[in-house]
Design an enzyme around this catalytic site. Structure first.
Site, PDB file in Angstrom:
ATOM      1  N   SER A   1      -1.917   2.308  -0.030  1.00 26.20           N
ATOM      2  CA  SER A   1      -0.546   2.471  -0.489  1.00 26.20           C
ATOM      3  C   SER A   1      -0.369   3.826  -1.180  1.00 26.20           C
ATOM      4  CB  SER A   1      -0.163   1.293  -1.384  1.00 26.20           C
ATOM      5  OG  SER A   1       1.219   1.241  -1.613  1.00 26.20           O
TER       6      SER A   1
ATOM      7  N   ASP B   1       5.485  -4.898   6.575  1.00 25.00           N
ATOM      8  CA  ASP B   1       5.374  -3.960   5.465  1.00 25.00           C
ATOM      9  C   ASP B   1       6.469  -2.917   5.619  1.00 25.00           C
ATOM     10  OD1 ASP B   1       4.635  -2.068   3.564  1.00 25.00           O
ATOM     11  OD2 ASP B   1       2.617  -1.737   4.366  1.00 25.00           O
TER      12      ASP B   1
ATOM     13  N   HIS C   1       2.067  -5.984   3.125  1.00 27.65           N
ATOM     14  CA  HIS C   1       1.521  -4.913   2.296  1.00 27.65           C
ATOM     15  C   HIS C   1       0.540  -5.501   1.274  1.00 27.65           C
ATOM     16  CE1 HIS C   1       1.716  -0.807   0.749  1.00 27.65           C
ATOM     17  NE2 HIS C   1       1.608  -1.338  -0.464  1.00 27.65           N
TER      18      HIS C   1
END
Length: 330
Positions: A159, A267, A297
């Site tokens: 991320s 996501d 995610h």
């Protein structure tokens, strides 16, 4: 939701349980609460054993940077992965990603150096990026002191950490070309691989992707949370076009280290990860892309809840082994 894909049943069950708790979303809370939430959600569990862990500090541009070193068994020198945690540049810590780092140590048979960089909004861009680059420089200079091979250093992150790993790779290339922060060519970390796990490589100044709308709410990371995190990290709107903040917006991606990119179907960041893969390929950078179509995610961190977390770690571990020349896992 993505076309022709079904949400993983385990992920669906977990999302239902989170919704039943009835807590406000991260974008409706303070950074302190967002940090505590992440600690509570990811900071527990049954840790996967590794041979040794050591916490210490390394020098950084604004003082000491806390790091945690995870070491495998056996004789060195070992390959070294510099790992940057996710959390929207606002949250996350050595503890929230302890399970991911342990998993990579065992799958890639390497040392992992996890970096506790400065967080926004108290420390907006480029603070986190500068800390992360400093950690890569430290790893390249002092690898031999921690029984590691300075010729086999990779960066990795998930991320926001994937953003930082990509940005560090860009800056290392630029420093060698003499177009980096110092504007002169010279020594820079020789990174052999970048492992990007559902990376945030775009910015508010970049293109709009369909996955932002398709997966805007209900799948753990929400579009409003992405906007909240960028609001914390980007204090100066002009920085939104900086390639070290948004690697997808870089004019030139040539001569970067080979990459492995993991994306998740449910996501909001899915499509920017796909787009970065295509940009790398267009620049003749070797890249392997694996999409987990039914996942959300942060699923790789959910080692106690989702069977697919182990599959995601396996993919990254195999890619790192290949980059390090250590062969497949047994």
């Amino acid at each position: 939701m993505p076309d022709d894909a079904e949400l993983d049943p385990q992920a669906a069950t977990m999302l239902e349980a989170i919704e039943a708790i009835g807590l406000p979303p991260s974008y409706a809370t303070s950074p302190a609460t967002a940090r505590q939430r992440l600690e509570d959600f990811f900071g527990g569990g049954d840790p996967e054993p590794v041979a040794a862990t050591t916490d210490y500090e390394i020098p950084g541009p604004a003082g000491g940077i806390p790091v945690r070193q995870y070491s495998p068994g056996g004789a060195g020198p070992h390959p070294l992965v510099v790992f940057y945690h996710g959390g929207g540049w606002t949250a996350g810590s050595l503890d929230t990603h302890d399970n991911v780092c342990r998993g990579l140590v065992n799958r890639a048979d390497c040392v992992v150096l996890s970096v506790d960089y400065r967080l926004a909004p108290e420390h907006p861009f480029p603070a986190a990026f500068e800390d992360c680059y400093a950690a890569a420089e430290w790893a390249a200079e002092y690898a031999d002191t921690v029984d590691c091979d300075p010729e086999r250093i990779a960066v990795a992150g998930d991320s926001a950490g994937g953003n930082l790993a990509a940005a560090v790779s860009l800056r290392a290339r630029d420093e060698r070309r003499g177009v980096g922060f110092r504007d002169e060519s010279g020594d820079a970390p020789e990174i052999v691989h970048q492992a990007l796990i559902y990376p945030a490589v775009n910015s508010p100044a970049g293109p709009t992707f369909g996955s932002y709308e398709e997966n805007a709410a209900g799948y753990f990371l929400e579009r409003a949370s992405v906007e909240y995190y960028y609001g914390n990290y980007v204090a100066d709107p002009a920085d939104a076009r900086n390639a070290y903040l948004a690697p997808l917006l870089a004019d030139d991606l040539s001569d970067l280290p080979p990459a492995s990119v993991l994306t998740a179907g449910f996501d909001p960041l899915r499509d920017e990860g796909r787009a970065y893969v295509e940009r790398l390929r267009d620049a003749d950078v070797a890249v392997t892309h694996e999409e987990f179509a039914g996942q959300i995610h942060a699923f790789v961190s959910m080692t106690d809840e989702l069977d697919a977390a182990a599959d995601g770690l396996d993919f990254v571990g195999e890619e790192l082994r290949a980059a390090f020349g250590t062969g497949p896992t047994e």
